[in-house]
Design a protein around this motif. Structure first.
Motif, short mmCIF file in Angstrom:
data_model
loop_
_atom_site.label_atom_id
_atom_site.label_comp_id
_atom_site.label_asym_id
_atom_site.label_seq_id
_atom_site.Cartn_x
_atom_site.Cartn_y
_atom_site.Cartn_z
N ARG A 340 85.02 48.76 4.73
CA ARG A 340 85.20 49.59 3.53
C ARG A 340 84.05 50.57 3.35
N GLY A 344 86.28 53.59 3.59
CA GLY A 344 86.97 53.65 2.31
C GLY A 344 88.08 52.61 2.28
N ASP A 345 88.63 52.36 1.10
CA ASP A 345 89.54 51.24 0.92
C ASP A 345 90.80 51.35 1.76
N ASP A 346 91.47 52.51 1.74
CA ASP A 346 92.77 52.62 2.41
C ASP A 346 92.64 52.46 3.92
N ASP A 347 91.73 53.23 4.51
CA ASP A 347 91.58 53.15 5.97
C ASP A 347 90.96 51.81 6.38
N GLU A 349 91.63 48.91 4.97
CA GLU A 349 92.75 47.97 4.98
C GLU A 349 93.58 48.15 6.26
N LEU A 350 93.80 49.42 6.65
CA LEU A 350 94.52 49.70 7.89
C LEU A 350 93.76 49.14 9.08
N ARG A 353 93.97 45.31 9.46
CA ARG A 353 95.23 44.84 10.04
C ARG A 353 95.27 45.14 11.53
N ARG A 383 95.90 58.60 13.14
CA ARG A 383 95.06 57.97 12.12
C ARG A 383 94.20 56.87 12.74
#
Length: 676
Positions: A340, A344-347, A349-350, A353, A383
């Motif tokens: 994070r 950042g939060d979104d990437d 999390e990606l 996974r 991405r």
């Protein structure tokens, strides 16, 4: 600073400021032990060895321990990568006495170099039933002072036992279909169908066995052999053993699932695996294999190449974790919070996974080793590439692991072969140029006027230690690959000079068996001799392969005979222990196939038709095939003699077993010929 301050080995230099009065391996050290009438304490390790660092910090940097060592012993420090002969002889004694081995290796010797007490790592305090290192020192000193006759008797018996462990060579008949089929069956029994690879934990990358499986499939069509290779390569590449950000492989996995590696990165592993994945792509067209081969090649050039053009030996497993602690794996592992912070939060999390990063972690203290788990989710490639680039950039700002920047001849030979072929397969001339530069360094710095090899160099200065069999064999292998890829016959000439030494100085004239040290090398308590693979091909098997390839290039019956005599041991060991003689089995596959000899002639090397035939020849999967390319007027390659153009066009000639096919000008026809 002690006597190690003037050494070229990074491992020895790591101990130059110890309070221990270290000596390097030398006659002077043993003379000092005789003068003082004290035992020799032999400590063997290497620079990227985690437990070597631990023992150094706990014991060799401790003044009280050093005082004990200095008072009662002559202490000798050896870099096993500089002196594999010394390491092999005393490791054999350690394994025979204790049933196991490893590094650091600690052996107590008489002043005549005869071993009498053995161990590996000793802790600073008694632990898990192990005595402390100082207790060992005190016990050995007491035995030497009070029970000298008993010590001398034990040392003499161990030395006699070692001398009597000469290899039972058997006959010199080459392995045939029966032995190769039995070897494949043995590998199938030991194969891990759920996880790939062979055996349990710790699990090592089976590079040489994979080469055998690929060659066996190419020659026989055995789908089971190919499937074992494909599945093992995929699971290694998806696991934590492989660096998912920077490319390259760690030394081994501590678990059966390839999840948690021992994080040191060795040149020989990466050279061997780069070549395996390139050959897997050649056989299957696998996109994963292509990516891993190229990323591993790029890793070697980016992180292991030295200013002189050679390749450094290794990267450490340990590094600063950012708080001043030296921690294994600190450079490579990630927590969700660290993701994070960078993404950042979104990437983040990606990335969690995609790379299998969890809150619980797969390593220590909640950190995870990056992997590529099999997921049903479809990820956006662009991405993911951006995420990988940002993580790699952030990782590069962390304190980097130390690098052992000595250049080992044998391992550079392996790297030369891998980079030359990978560059040719994937149209990456920069990789081939890196291979040529490393070859130039070996010729310029490691070979003397008689083509004798220095084992190591560092900072442009050759070391004092003589090359061993694997140096001559692996460098010859690399030079033969350069000859096939570049069309420059000088590399074939240099390979021949090295193989002359193999035949004259390393082979038993009666049996054809091979020794790891030359006949005129320093005498140890026994002459080391081991045909089985370890982390890299045995010098014995590597020499057999290079001799066979050289004979195919030149038509030399003497070199072929030497190769066949060396392969007798594969006939004996292949069916019994196939995991440990994989390169010998791969060479046997080449012998069974001929090997094929491919001569490509054209009006010029840069002629498009010539280049197309040359590339097709290099991409052929016939086991151990040799390739020569040039003009009809060229006298650099014996295979080109008497090979004219066909109606003025570039042509390829394929021969084996003294029989030649009609020349072809068609790459598609050549491809078919090489797959039969």
């Amino acid at each position: 600073m002690n006597r190690l301050a003037g050494m070229t080995s990074p491992y020895l230099l790591q101990h130059a400021d110890n309070p221990v009065d270290w000596w390097s391996w030398s006659e002077e050290a043993f003379a000092e032990a005789r003068r003082r009438d004290v035992p020799v304490l032999l400590s063997v390790g290497y620079s990227s060895c985690h437990w070597c660092h631990v023992m150094a910090h706990e014991s060799f940097e401790d003044q009280a321990t050093a005082d004990d060592m200095n008072a009662h012993f002559v202490s000798v420090k050896v870099d096993r990568e500089e002196r594999p002969d010394v390491d092999a002889v005393y490791m054999e004694a350690v394994q025979a006495a204790t049933g196991q081995g490893g590094w650091p290796m600690t052996v107590f010797l008489t002043p005549d170099a005869e071993p009498f007490y053995f161990g590996t790592y000793f802790p600073p305090d008694p632990r898990h039933g192990m005595p402390s290192f100082r207790q060992v020192l005190q016990g050995v000193h007491q035995a030497w002072a009070e029970r000298r006759g008993e010590v001398d008797e034990v040392a003499g018996k161990i030395t006699r036992d070692l001398a009597g462990r000469e290899l039972s060579y058997g006959d010199d008949r080459v392995p045939g279909e029966q032995e190769l089929a039995q070897a494949l069956l043995g590998l199938t029994r030991e194969y891990d169908p759920q996880r790939g690879g062979f055996g349990g934990a710790p699990k090592f990358p089976p590079s040489m066995v994979l080469e055998f499986l690929l060659r066996h499939h190419a020659r026989t069509g055995a789908e089971g052999a190919l499937q074992m290779a494909v599945d093992t390569c995929e699971r290694m590449a998806r696991g934590g053993l492989y660096d998912q950000l920077g490319g390259g492989f760690a030394r081994y996995s501590v678990d059966r699932d390839w999840t948690v590696p021992h994080f040191e990165k060795m040149l020989y592993d990466n050279a061997l695996l780069c070549r395996v994945y390139a050959h897997l792509w050649r056989a299957t067209g696998s996109e994963l294999a292509r990516r891993v081969a190229l990323e591993t090649a790029d890793f070697m050039v980016r992180e292991l190449r030295t200013p002189e053009g050679g390749f450094a030996s290794a990267l450490d497993a340990d590094s600063d974790d950012g708080t001043g602690r030296t921690v294994e794996g600190a450079y490579y592992v990630w927590t969700p919070a660290q993701l994070r912070e960078v993404l950042g939060d979104d990437d983040a999390e990606l990335a969690a996974r995609y790379f299998g990063v969890t809150e619980e972690g797969t390593f220590e203290e909640g950190a995870s080793v990056l992997q590529l788990p099999q997921l049903d989710e479809v990820f956006d490639a662009g991405r993911i590439d951006g995420v990988r680039e940002r993580l790699l950039a952030a990782r590069s700002a962390r304190p980097a692991p130390g690098r052992d920047d000595k250049v080992v001849a044998a391992w550079n030979g392996l790297a030369i072969a891998a980079l030359a072929e990978t560059g040719a397969y994937f149209d990456r001339p920069d990789l081939t140029e890196a291979a040529v530069a490393a070859g130039d360094l070996l010729v310029r710095l490691h070979l003397d006027e008689q083509a004798r090899i220095a084992r190591t160099s560092r900072d442009g200065r050759a070391g004092a230690n003589a090359g061993v069999l694997e140096d001559y064999a692996d460098v010859a292998e690399g030079f033969l690959a350069l000859a096939s890829v570049t069309g420059e016959g000088v590399w074939l000439e240099f390979a021949g000079l090295l193989l002359d030494h193999v035949r004259a100085r390393f082979a038993d004239p009666e049996s054809g068996a091979l020794y790891d040290t030359a006949s005129d090398a320093e005498r140890l308590i026994r002459r080391p001799q081991d045909p089985t693979d370890n982390a890299a091909p045995s010098g014995w098997s590597a020499a057999a392969g290079a001799l066979l390839s050289y004979s195919a290039h030149t038509g030399s019956a003497a070199h072929r005979t030497a190769a066949e005599r060396a392969l007798g041991v594969v006939k004996a060991l292949g069916p019994r222990v196939p995991r440990f003689i994989g390169w010998g089995l791969a060479v046997a596959e080449a012998l069974m196939d001929g090997p094929r000899e491919i001569a490509v002639v054209g009006p010029a090397l840069d002629d498009p038709a010539t280049a197309a035939l040359h590339r097709t020849a290099l991409l052929g999967t016939a086991p151990g095939a040799v390739v020569a390319v040039g003009t009809p007027e060229s006298d650099e390659f014996p295979l080109l003699a008497g090979r004219p153009l066909v109606q003025g066009e570039a042509a390829a000639y394929v021969c084996r077993d003294f029989t030649c096919d009609a020349p072809t000008t068609d790459p598609a026809h050549l491809r078919t010929t090489l797959s039969d």
